[in-house]
Structures are given as C-alpha cells and as structure tokens.
Enzyme design. Structure first.
Site, PDB file in Angstrom:
ATOM      1  N   THR A 149      -5.059   8.432   2.356  1.00 10.99           N
ATOM      2  CA  THR A 149      -5.185   9.870   2.081  1.00 10.99           C
ATOM      3  C   THR A 149      -6.394  10.467   2.795  1.00 10.99           C
ATOM      4  OG1 THR A 149      -4.163   9.518  -0.074  1.00 10.99           O
ATOM      5  CG2 THR A 149      -5.331  11.587   0.250  1.00 10.99           C
ATOM      6  N   GLU A 190       3.906  -4.432  -0.126  1.00  9.27           N
ATOM      7  CA  GLU A 190       3.387  -4.899  -1.400  1.00  9.27           C
ATOM      8  C   GLU A 190       3.981  -6.263  -1.732  1.00  9.27           C
ATOM      9  OE1 GLU A 190       4.057  -2.028  -4.417  1.00  9.27           O
ATOM     10  OE2 GLU A 190       2.585  -0.587  -3.621  1.00  9.27           O
ATOM     11  N   GLY A 198       2.109   1.087   1.689  1.00  9.78           N
ATOM     12  CA  GLY A 198       2.262  -0.059   2.571  1.00  9.78           C
ATOM     13  C   GLY A 198       3.011  -1.205   1.910  1.00  9.78           C
ATOM     14  N   SER A 203      -2.741   5.430  -6.836  1.00 14.38           N
ATOM     15  CA  SER A 203      -1.789   5.059  -5.784  1.00 14.38           C
ATOM     16  C   SER A 203      -0.681   6.094  -5.702  1.00 14.38           C
ATOM     17  CB  SER A 203      -1.193   3.683  -6.095  1.00 14.38           C
ATOM     18  OG  SER A 203      -0.195   3.350  -5.157  1.00 14.38           O
ATOM     19  N   SER A 204      -0.369   6.511  -4.489  1.00 14.53           N
ATOM     20  CA  SER A 204       0.724   7.459  -4.275  1.00 14.53           C
ATOM     21  C   SER A 204       2.042   6.706  -4.391  1.00 14.53           C
ATOM     22  CB  SER A 204       0.610   8.102  -2.888  1.00 14.53           C
ATOM     23  OG  SER A 204      -0.584   8.815  -2.776  1.00 14.53           O
ATOM     24  N   ASN A 246      -4.840  -0.292  -7.118  1.00 11.15           N
ATOM     25  CA  ASN A 246      -5.453   1.019  -6.891  1.00 11.15           C
ATOM     26  C   ASN A 246      -5.248   1.869  -8.125  1.00 11.15           C
ATOM     27  OD1 ASN A 246      -6.638   3.228  -5.781  1.00 11.15           O
ATOM     28  ND2 ASN A 246      -4.942   3.762  -4.427  1.00 11.15           N
ATOM     29  N   SER A 262      -2.430   0.302  -1.245  1.00  8.85           N
ATOM     30  CA  SER A 262      -3.148   1.215  -2.125  1.00  8.85           C
ATOM     31  C   SER A 262      -4.642   0.957  -2.051  1.00  8.85           C
ATOM     32  CB  SER A 262      -2.655   1.053  -3.562  1.00  8.85           C
ATOM     33  OG  SER A 262      -1.293   1.378  -3.654  1.00  8.85           O
ATOM     34  N   GLY A 263      -5.412   2.025  -1.886  1.00  9.13           N
ATOM     35  CA  GLY A 263      -6.865   1.926  -1.804  1.00  9.13           C
ATOM     36  C   GLY A 263      -7.398   1.681  -0.427  1.00  9.13           C
TER      37      GLY A 263
END
Length: 1705
Positions: free
Chosen positions: A162, A438, A436, A211-212, A208, A157-158
C-alpha cells in the site's frame, strides 16, 4: 549453476544452512565429490554440487542492479539485499523489476520533493533504484509511445504494498496532476478513499494486522497533454467467505469491530454489544489489535465518508446493513413442528431476527420465511418447501455474504463517482495492489484462490521477463534461439481447466446436496493421481498438495464446499428489493419476474476465475512494470533481516523465477571495460598489443580456453559457472604474485631491522658524550647566572629610588595644573552662562516685538474688513428700502387697476390692434437682437481664444512675492467692485421694468379716460415712445452682457495672473489698473443712467398724480395738454438715453481695445523670454490638461496597478485625481454668465484645483529629464535627489489628493520591463533605494486631525500659505538642509510603499539573474569534475602514484587572478606543462596529459565564475548600489554555490574521493582569493556561506582518515555538518583498496547510532536554497547619512530652466 563451478583451495563459496539459509566460507580441501570449508571457525563438509561461488570483490554496499552481480544466484541475491538494507538502501533492481524491502521505519529523505525533481525525466537506471523511477518510466513511455502502462505491486501482507502504491500515485500526480487552484488532486481523492476501503475490505491475518483481502487496480486516466483527467478504482477478488467464517487468531473485516466500538448512542440504535456476543466475530479469540482504538477508527471512517461524498443518510444505511449482518449471524435454527422444517431456535434468535428485520426495514415474518422456506416453481403452480436447520443456516450465511458483497460494490461505485472519470481518456497508468502468495500451516479455500491469482500473474510476469531477455539479446546481436522458456501453464490447467480442473470439480460437488469434502477429495485423487503438479500427503485423508512456482502448498478441503457456495436466493432478492429503506433496496434492484422466483446456484470459485480473467485482460492491453515488496521479518520491526523469510518471499514473488530465466541464458554480463579491468591479469599481453576492447576480450577468453560465451556489441555474455572458472584462474595468478610480494617484503623487513640496530648504537654513543658536555656546560651557566643576578638586583634598587622621586614630582605638578584648570573652567562656565542669558533676553524682546507687530497688522486688517462689510451692509439696506417703496407704489397701482377694470372692455378692439402692431415691432426687434447676439458670440469666441493663448503664454512666468500680494489685493477689490457694478445694473434693469409697467398702466388709464369724453388722440407718438423704450431696454441688456463678459475676462485674467505670473509683472499690473479705471468710468456712467431712470420714475409718479387730478376735475383740455407735455418729455428722455448708451458703447469699445493692446504686449514680452523648448513644454502641458479631463478611468486603472505592487489598502483612496470643476476656458464657452467672485481664494474647491494644476506644468519637464540616465554626483544618484527636491518644493507630500505620484511611479516601473539589462536594473535600484531613504527621513506620520499638535493651524489654501509667508519674513520658504521633515498625507505614504515594493522587486530580479548565470557555470564545473573522475579511472597506477606525490600542484597552478588578468592563469598553466611532462617518467605521460586537460577545463570553469562575479561587482560599483544590498546579493549567491556543490558531492559516490576533494578545494581557494581582493566592504561575510562544502572537502582531502576520531570529526573538521551528512560522506568516501583512506568503523558506528537516536523527521542530508528577501527596507535608513547629500548637485538640464531655479539653492 553450482555444478559447473570450478572450486580450488582458497576459493570463497556459499553453503546451504538450515538456520541462516546460506553461509559463506573458504575452501580448505578439495576431493573428487566433496570439499571441506571453513565457515567462521566451523569446519563443514559439503558436496561439490551443492556449493555456490562467492565474489571476493563484492562491494560493501552492494550493487543497485542485481544483473550486475558477478554470480547471479540465491546467496548472491540475498547478500546484496542485506547489504543494501543495512545501509538504508531499501530499493534494488533486478533488470526492470524493482524489489522493495520494508524498513519498518520512516526514511523521509527518500521521498521529498527534491527527490522527485531528480527523477523527473531521468533515464531508467541512471539514478538509484526507486518507485519514482518506475513511475517516471511508465509515464514517459505512455507519453512518447502512446501505450497504456500498468505497475503491478505484489507481496505478502505487511510487505509495504500500500505504501509503494501511494508513492507511485504521488509521483504520477506530481508529473501530471492539476494545480492547487483547481482543487484536490486525483491522488488526494484516491488516498482519501483508502480509509473507507480499508475499513470494509481489510482484516487481520496471521502475518499482518491490516491485510487487504481484495485486489485493487487504480486506473489513473490522462488526457492528450499528459495531465490527469480522471481515475477509477477497480476491485477484484473480495474474500466474501470471511464474513461468515474466521480462523483463529485472525479477525473479520474491521468495520464490524468499529461499529461495536461506536458511541453508546449508535450501539443502542443498532442494538449492538461486544464483539464476543456475535457468532460471525467470536469464531476467533482475537477481538482487538495492539495500538489500535476501534472507537477512534470508527469516527475516522465516518469523517472519510464525508470527504468522499457519502451523506449522513447513506452512512446510516451502510451501518444499518453492517449491524443487520451481525444480527443475522446470531440467528440459530432448530427443527420445527413439521418434519424437515426449521424455525428460530429460541427467543434470543427471534430477538436477533426481529432486529435484523428492523434494520433491513422489512417484514419480520417475510424474513423468517425467506430463511426457512423455499418456493419451487412448476408449470402449474408454486410449491413452498421447508428447509432443515442446516440448509437454513446455509441460506442465512449466503444472505450475509451477498449483502456484504453488494455493500462493498456500492462503496467502490460511490468512490469512483466522487473521484470522477474521463470517458474520453485514451491512455491510462494502472497501479495493481493485490495480495501475494500465501502458504500457512492450515490453507483453506481463500489461500487456494489467492495462490491461483499469483500463478496467473506469475505467468504474465515470466512472459514479460523472457521478453526483456529476448530484447537484451537482440540488442546485443547474440544467438539466443536455443534458450528454453520456463512456463507454469500446467499448474493453471490443473486448477482452472474446464472441464476437469479442480475448480470445475469443486463446482460440480457443490451442486450435489449430498456431496462432502471427503467425496470431493476422493474425486481429486482419482482424477489427478498421475499429474506431476498434484500430490497427496501420506498421513492426510482429505488434503491435497499442489506444486506451485513458489513451492509446495498443502490444502485442507474441510471447508472448501461451504466457502465456495454462493446462492442467489430469489426470496432474498425480492425481500430486500422491497425494503422500506431506500439504501437497502438500491443494493438489490428488482430482477425479471421469471428469475426472481427461483434460487440460482453461484460459485465463488467461478466468479473468482472470471474476475481474474478480466484483470488479466486489462493487464494485457498495457505494458507492465513490476514492483516486488518484501517483508524482512515477521516481527514487523526495523533493523532485522531474516534470510529464510526473505528467500521464501523472493521465491513467492517470482524474483528467483526471473533469475532462473536469466540463468537459462547468459546470467553474467560485463561491459568490455569492466571485464578487462578485472581479468587483464590473466593475459596482460592482449591489452598491450591491441587497443580494441572486443579483440582483447576474445583473445583473453581464448587463452583461458573458455567455451560457450558470446561477445555482444557492448558486453561479454558468460554462461552460468564461467565467471567462477575465470575467478579461479585469476586467484591462481594472484596467489603466485602474492608469493613474490611476500619474498620481497621479508627481505625489506630484515634489512630495515639491521638498519634500525645500527642507528640505535650510534645514538647511544651520542647520548653518552652529550651527557658529559651538559654537566660541564651547567657549571659554566651557574657562574654566569650568579653574576647576572647581582647586576639585576643592584639595578632594581636604583630604579625603585628614581621612580619614587619622579612620582612625587609628578603628583605635585598634577595638583597645581588641576587647580589652574578648574579656575579656567569656572570662568568659562560663567561667561557662557552670561552669553546664553543675553541671547535668551534678546530673543524674547525680538519675539515680543514681532508678536505686537503681527497683532497690529491683524487688527488693522480686521478693521478694514469691518469697514468694507459695513459699507456693503449699508448698500444692501438702501436697496431694501427702495424695494419697499416700490412695493407700496405697486399696491396703490393695483388698487387703481381694480377700479378701472370695468373700462377695459370698451377698449379691447383698440388694444388688439395696438398689440398686433407691438408684436410685429417686437419680432423685428428680436431678429435684430438675435443678430447682435450672434455677433457678440463671435466676438466672445475670438476674445476667448486670445485669452487662452495669453494663459498658455503666461504659465511659466513667476510672480515676485511683493508684487503678487499687491496683485491679489487689487484683484479682490476689482472683484468686489465688479460685483457691486453688476448688482447696480441688475437693480437698474428692475427699475426700468417697473417704470415701464407703471407707464403702461398710466397710459392705459389716461387713454380710457380721454376716450370716454373726447375723440381718440393720435397714438403714433405713444407707440413710437414705447418702441424707443424697447430699443433702449435691448441696448441696456446688451450693455450688461458686455459688462459681464468684461468682468469674466477680467476675473479669468486676474486668476491666471495670481497663479502663474512669475516675470514682467509691472506691465501686466498697469493693464489691470487700466481695467480698474475703465470699471470706475463704467460705474459712473451706470450711476448717471440710474439717476436719469429715477427721474423718469419720479416723473411718471407725478404724471400719475396729475392723471388723478385730471380725472377729478374732468377737464378734457388740461388732460390733453398734460398728455402732450408727457409725450414731449418722454421723447427728450429717450433721446438723452440713446446718447448715453452710445457713449457707453464707445467707452466699452475703448476698454476692449486697451485690453487687447495689453494682451498683445504681454504676448510679445513672453515670446522674447521663452525659447523653443519652453513652447514645446507649454504645448505638452495643454495636451496633458485635455487628457486628464477625458481619461479619468485610465488614471484610476493606473492607480490600482500601482497599488497592487505593494498589496496595501490603497483602494480606500479615491482614484479621481483630475480636475472636476467647470470646463476649460480655452473653448470660449461658459456654463453661466455670472461673474467669478464667488470663488474665494480660501475655498476648498480652489485649493484642490491649485493642487492639481500648479505642479503639472513642470512634471513633464521633470519626467523627461529623470527618465534618462543622468548619472551620479559625489556617489549619489542625481535623478532621485532631483525628484525629491521638486516634490518638496511643490509641497506634494502634504496634498490630500494628487496624481503626480502616479505619473512618477511608471518611471521606476520601466526598470523591470527589461529584466536582462543588469546595468539598467542596478542604476534604478540605486535611485529607488536612495529616494526611499529620503522619504523615510522626511515623512512623518500624520495625526488624525491632519496637523501636528505643537504647531499653529496652517491656512487651507495656497494663497493663504503664501500670505502667511509674506507676513512672516523671518521664516524662509525652503530650508537649506537637503532632508526636511514634513507631515505626510495618504498619497505620500502610498508612494513610499510603492517604492518599497520596487526595491524588493529589483533586488529579487538582480539576485535571480546572478543565480541563473552562476547555476549554468556551476553545472559545467560539476560536469567537468564528473568527466575527470571517469577519465581518471582509466589512467594506470604509475600516473596515480606520480599524481599522489605532487598533491600541491593543482593549487599552485590554479591561483586566482584579478579581473583585468583573467587569461593569465591559462597561459601560465600552458607554459608549465612542457616542463612538467619532460621531467616525469614515460609510463605516466598519458595520465599526466589527461590530468593537464582536466585541470585546464576545471580552471576555466572556476575562472568563468570569478569573471562573472567581477563583472557584476564592477557594474554595481559603477552604479553606486548601496553596499548592504551588494553584500546581501553576494551572500545569497555564495549560499547557492554552497548548496549546489555540497548536494552534488553527497548524491554520487564518484564525487566523494580524495582527488575530487582536491579539485574542489583548488576552486574554493580561487574563490577565497577573489573575496579577499574584492574586500569585505562589498563581499561581507559571503565566504562563510561555503562552510558546508569547505568542511566536506577538508574531510575528503584529509589523509589518512583512519586516524580521525569522532570528537575531531564533529568539533574540529566538520562542526557544521549534520549527523546524516557526516554519515553520508563517511560511507561514500570508502576506498576498498586502501583502508587508511577510510574513516574508522568505530566512528561510522557512532555516527549511525546518533543518527538512529535522533529525530526521524530531519534525516535529509541535502541542503535547501533560501530565496527570500534577506533584509528589511528600514535598513536603508541606517546605511546612508544625510550629510552625504549636502554637496550633491541636481540635474544640469533642469538647473538652467528658469522654472527650476530652486534646484541651484
């Protein structure tokens, strides 16, 4: 990698560090197992197996592909990424894998349209790493190989997944997107859906804020042409458990917080409050995000829903469901009255239950039962079972999760429908954006699923990387069979194997109601206690650890069972499918009856595994490409690079796994040339004895006794650690060489010190002797100075006295001369004033005389016209009186008819017989009359043909002014007389008809009277007389027709003569006079005939009286005698009338013969005057008239095409420009037999016909002449001036409507048909601009009334203007000046706009032709520079030194030459080369030969550019193109050269060198020399357009650069370059061998600091080309003078034509 490395003292190595991951240092001491390393002043002892070698020649900016690294290991990869990140190079390749480091700031220069153009069609790896290169590679493979592609974007995340996805879709839309006119592109539609998906699928996590929490796979579909035909968004692995359970400090999905922050009206509607009041949101203490306003995000989400096609009703349903989920979470359960039953805990829970039922639009009781009860279906009956509070809470959470999951799936389906999919698409490019790996302090079920996904994708990634390694080895033809493949299948079997895997055991535990996380953990420990990838932490009781590819992760099992359960309750399905809300019911379509009554267990882990398998199946059908996104720091700020964090992400992203695969084989691969360049020092004899690179590499490796390497086709492949061993040998050789160099340097320094001391002593002695000489010299100088001062002082005193005396004398003389001059000036002023007064008085007297004369002429004309009008009025009154008398007689006769009506019945039978005889005679007469009419028609057709021939012959004759005026007056008189003659004939006809009617009545009365008393007399005489009267009537009518035909012929002839007769008027005037005389005779004859008829009428009147008298006296004898006398008199009168008619016919025949004779004489004279060319012009004119009458629509279309060029409002003007009057006279037919006097010369219709027809006869001659290249006169175009003079002569600019402009415009339009003919374009550009200048100086805007207020009103007709010209003889018809002021009408203004459009169009075509040719020449020049840079790298050092010792030779040999001697530079360079080669040493011969060939190719490229510029300059000079247009073209051309050269210098490092700068400078010197030769008159300030390239070249060639300060750089050397451009050049021109050739680090740091503080939107260092029109057409009027056209001659072809005699004036 580290164990096999050879480490010696002085080697540079990497050591592991707990703070910075890896640090570098220099080896100071080496033991058997340990080494001592100096790390920046700190001494560290490390084991030999734990260190990694460091490349001492590592480039400052790193390498763009990490497979090019000398040492491929973790610290080398980390250092390379850090160097590139500090230089804002955020993208790096690892083979075909792209690593993207998030900069956390905008870098607009990396994503512009120019960047996309550069990567379009470029081979992968040729340019700098970029997502555009990955997208282009995927697109090209799809097009060329027909295989679908997939781009996998991963990262935590981050990390910027995107944004990378957006860049990929943007480039794919650029390559295959639809045009702007086709609507929104697929990329735009997909991006417009992002706010909706982010609102419902994104949440705040630990790392993040956005985060998706789902995987997104965007399928972009392409058709067979490679254009985007559709797209679809596939979502995977939505984290459903987050709806009910949130960890602190994370947040739930954004949509819940947005709805709580909605406007007050919305929150009241859904009964919502703050997020802290809802259980699903208050599990975490984080409710708001920094820098994010949830209320604004709510409105933005609403707007995004509108964009993707979700209407207001559907939006209301969506937010109803979201609010209902929040209220469901606040429903708490307590034990009910029955055992093991549950019910809402309190009133607050019941309130939320009621609100949830209202939002779902279902029954409140049914919702409560579905949460608190279950229906068990058996064979015989259904049993309702109550649930305890814990089970009810689980059912509530299951309902919330299933509702949210259904809602998210509905949103994805809706978005896909709005984007549109192509079912016929065969190829796709998929872009996968997924979370990704984690690993947190607390890892629950969500991290377990996410890491399973990454394990699956890592296996796919490993297979792809291993496949690429195999392809590389196969391509190089080396042995790779023993290389092992690293696989993680054992981890995947541990997790998802069925049965026996962790997911299977978890599903099994969830199916048992009494299972807990303790029992689940114990089951895992028992099952996998011997598995190498599974472990149990020492202190934890329920945790377990899995050894993933990215590292060990410990999971906590407390919430595993709750998060994995996903019940599909039948009561929930039935309740929501029957909802009154259509949106809610559509989310839950009804199920079959047997399944709706049962509750099925569903596992989120199983669903997760199925979706993951579906995703991998989709990826297996495509060829993958990988982008690994990396987050440089957890602070989310720029310019911070955390090594440990980066290294962890590289491991999680599989990059280190790919490196391990590479290291398992041959991680170090160097091309033969690079390998020999670096390690030639180990065995110099191998390269001297052999020129074969492969053989030399083998010998070199054999000498150092290296094992395990392999030689490919183009590269040397080394095993891990072998590169370090070679570097160690190289370091030893370099150390020995360094000691020799040190010895030489110390000797040189000692000798230099001695020489300095010797020179200092000599200098001190010279200074002492010099001081003594200076003292003596000073004494002598003072004596000489005193003498000179005395002399100058005396001179000054004498000069002052003389100047004073001279000034006094001059003052006296000045005063006397001024007085005399003033007297003379006063005399001249008086004399001039007297002359002016006299001229004004004489002018006033002349004007008064002229005004009186004019007034008298007008008074005379008015008096004469009054006289004529009174005469006509008198004739009309007399005609009216005769009509009144006839009316009275008619009344009397009608009374008599009434009295005798009773007697008519007796004579019916006799009358019938008489009428039958009359009818037969009438039929015979009618047949005879028809024959006569046919003959007359044939005669008329013959005459009309003759008249048309006469018209065509008289078109080119000019009428002299005085004779034309007389002809006009005669024509007016003749027209008036013909009209009177016709009126008299018509009145004569009426009188004859009336007399016949009276005669018939009298004869009837007399016959009846006679029949009553005496026998019937012989009626044959009466019948005969009546027949004669009928014949006489027919003859008179035929006579009238002939007279009318003669009148028409006369009118037509007179009108044609007045318009077009120009020569030989005297003979034609005699013909007109004869016609007038004949008309007079005809008038006299008709008058005599009129008298006879009057006498006959009088006689008939007397006869009536006599009949009455006979009736009264009733005397039969007297009646008979009277009848006999009447019959006799009628017979005599008929005979007389017959004779008169025959004489009239003879006169008419004679008149026609005379007219024909006159016509024949005119034709003969015309044939004598006109030659063959005039006849051809006449025929063309006739054809043009016929074409104008039948092609009105074609003329309209032509006008519209002309109007479209200038984009003006020309549609307001009527396109009908052809003559709309009666048909032409040439065909012999006339619509009416009436004469033409009604067409007065001053009427509007005649004026319009004149405007249309008068110039058309000569336009074809003019167009035929000017359509050819008729050259120039005194430097001005003849064609433009000829057209202007003709239009002014014909007064076309003052016409309201005309088609002449539409016929002239295509002549200019023909110039742009052939856009490759530069000479033709230049010729017509000169003509068009010159004609536009003349129009700008001549045309003035017309006022609303159509005329200037200071001038008297102008006559409306052509002849009126001519008459006014006759009366005012003092005003000439045509001014002697070339440029005249006229009042412009709308067609003239439209013609001016069309010329303006053609000037701009021709200029643009010429400019683009020049740019296109220059572009190819510049490209060849740049290519030659590039090739020379590559060749120069292979030349040895002696050649370089000799080249540096003579830096001025290229500029001396490449001096510019004139256009006539373009081949001389090449020849001179060729002559000098033998001498140069012979003078230089033998080691530099090869380098000088290469240099000579490079200089020749570069010189030929620059000479080609100069030759092309000379060719265009000669062409434009020959065609006299206006100077300001030539200057504008050259200015934009040099600007284009500046953009191309400057962008090429800044795009690649090879161009930013001293040698390259010198070569470019030599070419610029040639351009400067050419500009000076071409003079500023033609080139203008074009040389200044190259200022960017010139200053960049000055910076490159400046030596040494280390002495340049920041102020000198920005103010003196590169004043016009931007900060980004300076930074780019300073960083690219660095030389690692020589620091003096580099800009100082302080200057670079200042520039970088200024660049960071500047505007982020303007950080592009590339220049843009300007393709606009750089001038205004009004500038044309300022570049020419009217006096320049005074001596210009018109076209010689037209000047000899008699119709264009005015061109000679």
């Amino acid at each position: 990698m580290a164990a096999s490395a050879k480490v010696i003292v002085g080697s540079h190595v990497w050591l592991e560090d707990p703070d910075d991951a890896w640090i570098d240092g220099e080896v100071e001491e080496v033991n058997s197992e340990e080494i001592t390393v100096n790390c920046s002043g700190k001494t560290v002892v490390a084991k030999l197996n734990n260190v990694y070698p460091k490349d001492p020649e590592f480039p400052e900016l790193g390498v763009d592909d990490m497979t090019k690294l000398a040492y491929l290991h973790e610290p080398g990869v980390l250092l390379n990424l850090k160097c590139r990140y500090n230089a804002n190079e955020i993208y790096t390749y690892t083979g075909n894998i792209l690593i993207a480091v998030n900069p956390f700031k905008r870098l607009p220069h990396l994503y512009g349209s120019e960047t996309m153009k550069q990567y379009k069609g470029t081979a992968f790896g040729e340019l700098s790493p970029h997502p555009f290169a990955v997208a282009d590679s995927a697109y090209r493979k799809m097009i060329n190989e027909g295989v679908s592609q997939a781009i996998l974007v991963s990262g935590e995340s981050g990390a910027g997944k995107t944004e990378s996805t957006k860049m990929l879709m943007r480039y794919l839309a650029y390559m295959g997107g639809r045009a702007e006119s086709e609507g929104r592109s697929v990329e735009q539609q997909v991006l417009e859906s992002n706010p909706v998906l982010e609102a419902f699928g994104n949440a705040k996590t630990v790392r993040n804020n956005n985060s998706s929490r789902f995987g997104k796979f965007v399928e972009i579909q392409f058709d067979h042409r490679g254009r985007i035909s559709g797209a679809a968004i596939r979502t995977y692995l939505l984290e459903r458990s987050r709806v009910c359970q949130v960890s602190d400090p994370e947040r739930n999905y954004h949509c819940f917080y947005m709805l709580c922050a909605a406007p007050e009206q919305e929150t009241e509607r859904y009964k919502l409050g703050k997020p802290s009041t809802f259980r699903y949101l208050n599990q975490s203490n984080c409710y708001a995000l920094d820098g994010l306003d949830d209320s604004k995000e709510y409105l933005a989400t609403r707007k995004a829903m509108d964009v993707v096609g979700i209407n207001s009703e559907e939006q209301d349903g969506i937010f109803r469901v979201v609010a209902a989920i929040l209220h469901l979470g606040n429903i708490e359960f307590a034990k009910g009255e029955e055992s093991e039953a549950s019910e809402p805990k309190d009133e607050k829970s019941r309130f939320h239950l009621k609100v949830a039922a209202e939002l779902f639009m279902c029954d409140e009781k049914a919702l409560e039962d579905s949460l608190c009860k279950r229906v068990m279906v058996t064979r015989d009956e259904s049993i309702t079972k109550s649930l305890d509070p814990d089970s009810a809470a689980l059912g509530r959470d299951a309902l919330a999760k299933i509702v949210y999951s259904k809602l998210f799936d509905w949103l994805v389906t809706k978005i896909n429908n709005s984007i549109g999919q192509d079912p016929n698409s065969k190829h796709i490019i998929g872009v996968l954006d997924i979370y990704g790996f984690e690993s947190f302090k607390t890892n629950s079920f969500e991290q377990f699923c996410i890491n399973l996904t990454n394990e699956k994708l890592q296996q796919h990634f490993n297979q792809h990387v291993f496949k690429m390694e195999q392809e590389e080895y196969t391509k190089e033809e080396i042995d790779w069979s023993y290389i092992e493949f690293i696989d993680n299948q054992d981890v995947l079997d541990l997790i998802e194997k069925k049965p026996g895997g962790i997911i299977a055991l978890l599903d099994e535990a969830c199916m048992f109601p009494r299972s807990t996380h303790d029992t689940f953990a114990q089951k895992l420990y028992q099952t996998f206690k011997d598995h190498k990838r599974f472990g149990k932490p020492k202190l934890a009781q329920t945790d377990f650890t899995i050894c993933h590819y990215a590292g060990d992760v410990t999971y906590q099992t407390e919430l595993f069972l709750d998060k994995n359960k996903d019940y599909v309750v039948g009561e929930h399905q039935a309740l929501l499918s029957s909802s009154d809300c259509s949106f809610v019911s559509s989310l839950f379509p009804p199920l079959p009856e047997e399944s709706s009554k049962t509750s099925k267990f569903s596992s989120i882990g199983s669903q997760f595994k199925q979706q993951l398998q579906s995703l991998l199946e989709s990826l297996s059908t495509t060829e993958p490409h990988y982008i690994r996104c990396v987050k440089p720091n957890n602070l989310l700020k720029p310019e911070i690079f955390e090594n440990i964090n980066i290294l962890h992400q590289l491991r999680c992203g599989g990059v280190m796994e790919a490196i391990r695969i590479s290291c398992a084989g041959y991680p170090t691969r160097r091309p033969f040339n690079d390998f020999l360049t670096r390690f030639r020092i180990l065995a110099p004899e191998t390269t001297k004895s052999s020129y074969d690179e492969v053989d030399a590499c083998k010998k070199l490796l054999a000498k150092v006794d290296l094992k395990g390497f392999q030689i490919g086709k183009t590269k040397v492949f080394l095993r891990a650690g072998q590169m370090a061993e070679l570097d160690a040998h190289r370091a030893e050789v370099l150390g020995h060489s360094a000691r020799i160099i040190q010895r030489k340097v110390l000797t040189y320094q000692s000798r230099k010190k001695f020489l300095l001391l010797q020179a200092a002593s000599t200098e001190i002695q010279a200074l002492c002797r010099g001081q003594v000489a200076r003292v003596w010299f000073e004494t002598m100088r003072r004596e000489a100075a005193s003498l000179r001062i005395q002399k100058q002082a005396r001179t000054y005193i004498c000069q002052n006295a003389y100047k004073s005396l001279c000034s006094s004398a001059c003052s006296v003389q000045t005063g006397m001369r001024a007085k005399a001059a003033r007297v003379e000036l006063q005399f001249r002023k008086k004399r001039r004033a007297t002359i002016i007064i006299q001229s004004q008085i004489r002018r006033c007297l002349c004007r008064q005389h002229y005004v009186r004369t004019k007034k008298a002429a007008i008074t005379t004309q008015c008096g004469w016209r009054v006289k004529v009008a009174r005469r006509e009025l008198r004739n009309l009154k007399m005609a009216a009186k005769e009509t009144g008398a006839l009316q009275d007689a008619k009344t009397k006769l009608e009374n008599q008819v009434e009295e005798l009506t009773s007697n008519l019945e007796l004579e019916k039978q006799m009358r019938m017989e008489i009428e039958e005889a009359k009818s037969q005679q009438i039929e015979a007469l009618q047949s005879a009359l028809t024959d006569i009419k046919l003959q007359l028609r044939e005669t008329q057709e013959t005459k009309s043909k003759e008249i048309s021939d006469l018209q065509s012959a008289l078109q080119d004759m000019q009428l002299e002014i005085e004779e034309l005026s007389k002809g006009l007056e005669m024509s007016n008189d003749l027209a008036a007389e013909n009209e009177q003659l016709k009126e008299s004939v018509s009145s004569l006809q009426n009188n004859i008809d009336e007399s016949e009617r009276k005669y018939e009545e009298i004869s009837k009365i007399s016959e009846e009277r006679i029949k009553e008393e005496v026998p019937v007399v012989d009626q044959s005489a009466i019948i005969k007389l009546e027949a004669e009267n009928q014949q006489l009537k027919a003859l008179v009518s035929s006579l009238e027709e002939k007279i009318d035909a003669l009148d028409r012929k006369h009118d037509e002839t007179s009108s044609n003569i007045t318009e077009q007769l120009k020569e030989n008027v005297s003979s034609d005037y005699e013909s007109v006079s004869n016609l007038a005389a004949e008309n007079e005779r005809l008038k006299a004859l008709v008058g005599s005939l009129e008298k006879k008829i009057n006498e006959s009428e009088n006689y008939s009147t007397d006869e009536q009286k006599e009949g009455k008298r006979v009736l009264k006296e009733e005397s039969l004898t007297e009646d008979a005698s009277i009848d006999n006398e009447r019959v006799k008199k009628l017979a005599d009168e008929n005979k007389y009338l017959n004779d008169l008619v025959s004489s009239l016919e003879k006169k008419i025949d004679e008149t026609e013969k005379k007219y024909e004779e006159a016509s024949r004489l005119c034709e003969e004279r015309l044939k004598q005057v006109l030659d063959a060319e005039t006849k051809l012009i006449d025929l063309k004119t006739s054809m043009q008239r016929l074409e104008e009458k039948v092609s009105d629509m074609e003329a309209e279309e032509q006008i519209r095409r002309q109007q479209a060029l200038v984009n003006s409002a020309s549609r307001k003007m009527s396109p009908q420009v052809s003559f709309t009057g009666p048909p032409p006279l040439e065909n012999g037919h006339h619509e009416s037999l009436a004469p033409i006097p009604s067409r007065r010369f001053g009427t509007e219709s005649f004026r319009r016909s004149r405007i249309e027809r008068q110039p058309h006869e000569f336009v074809d001659v003019l167009l035929k002449c000017v359509s050819k290249n008729i050259g120039f006169s005194h430097g001005k175009p003849v064609a433009a001036l000829t057209i202007y003079k003709c239009l002014m002569r014909w007064k076309i600019f003052e016409a309201e409507k005309t088609s002449i402009f539409d016929r002239i415009v295509p002549v200019f339009g023909s110039a742009i048909e052939n856009q490759e003919d530069d000479n033709h374009l230049a010729y017509w550009l000169t003509n068009t601009s010159t004609l536009l200048f003349l129009l700008q100086r001549s045309l003035r805007q017309q006022s609303s009334t159509g005329s200037s207020p200071t001038k008297p009103p102008q006559p409306t007709s052509f002849f009126g203007r001519m008459t006014q010209g006759f009366r005012s003889t003092s005003s000439p018809n045509l001014s002697t000046d070339v440029v005249q002021q006229v009042d412009a009408r709308y067609p003239a203004l439209l013609f001016k706009q069309q010329l303006t459009a053609y000037v701009e169009t021709m200029y643009g075509i010429i400019r683009e032709n020049v740019k296109r040719e220059v572009s190819s020449l510049i490209s060849s020049c740049i290519q030659s520079l590039k090739e020379s840079s590559y060749d120069s790298s292979a030349v040895n050092s002696p050649s370089k030194s000799s080249e540096e010792n003579s830096p001025t030779k290229p500029s001396e040999e490449n001096l510019p030459a004139k256009s006539s001697e373009e081949n001389s530079p090449k020849k001179s360079a060729g002559d000098k080369s033998p001498k140069k080669l012979s003078d230089e040493n033998s080691p530099s011969k090869e380098g000088q030969a290469v240099k000579s060939s490079e200089e020749n190719s570069q010189a030929s490229s620059w000479q080609s550019i100069i030759g092309f510029l000379n060719y265009n300059l000669i062409t434009w000079k020959k065609n006299y193109v206006p100077l300001f247009l030539v200057q504008k073209i050259f200015s934009q051309t040099f600007q284009y050269i500046n953009v191309q050269l400057f962008n090429s210098l800044l795009l690649e490092r090879e161009y930013c060198t001293v040698n390259m700068g010198k070569k470019v400078k030599a070419g610029l010197d040639e351009l400067e020399s050419w500009c000076s030769q071409a003079t500023e008159e033609f080139v203008g300030s074009s040389w200044d357009e190259l200022k960017h390239t010139r200053q960049a070249v000055v910076l490159l060639v400046t030596e040494p650069k280390s002495t340049i300060t920041y102020d000198d750089l920005t103010t003196n050397i590169c004043s016009v370059l931007s900060t980004e451009q300076l930074y780019r050049i300073c960083t690219l021109c660095k030389d690692k061998d020589d620091g003096d050739h580099n800009v100082s680090p302080e200057v670079i740091s200042n520039i970088k600091l200024l660049m960071e503080n500047g505007n982020e939107d303007s950080r592009s260092f590339l220049l843009d080309d300007d393709s606009s029109i750089p001038f205004d057409t009004d500038e044309i009027s300022s570049c020419m003078q009217e006096k320049d056209f005074a001596n210009v001659k018109s076209a010689s072809e037209l000047a000899d034509n008699p119709n264009f005699q005015f061109l000679k004036d």
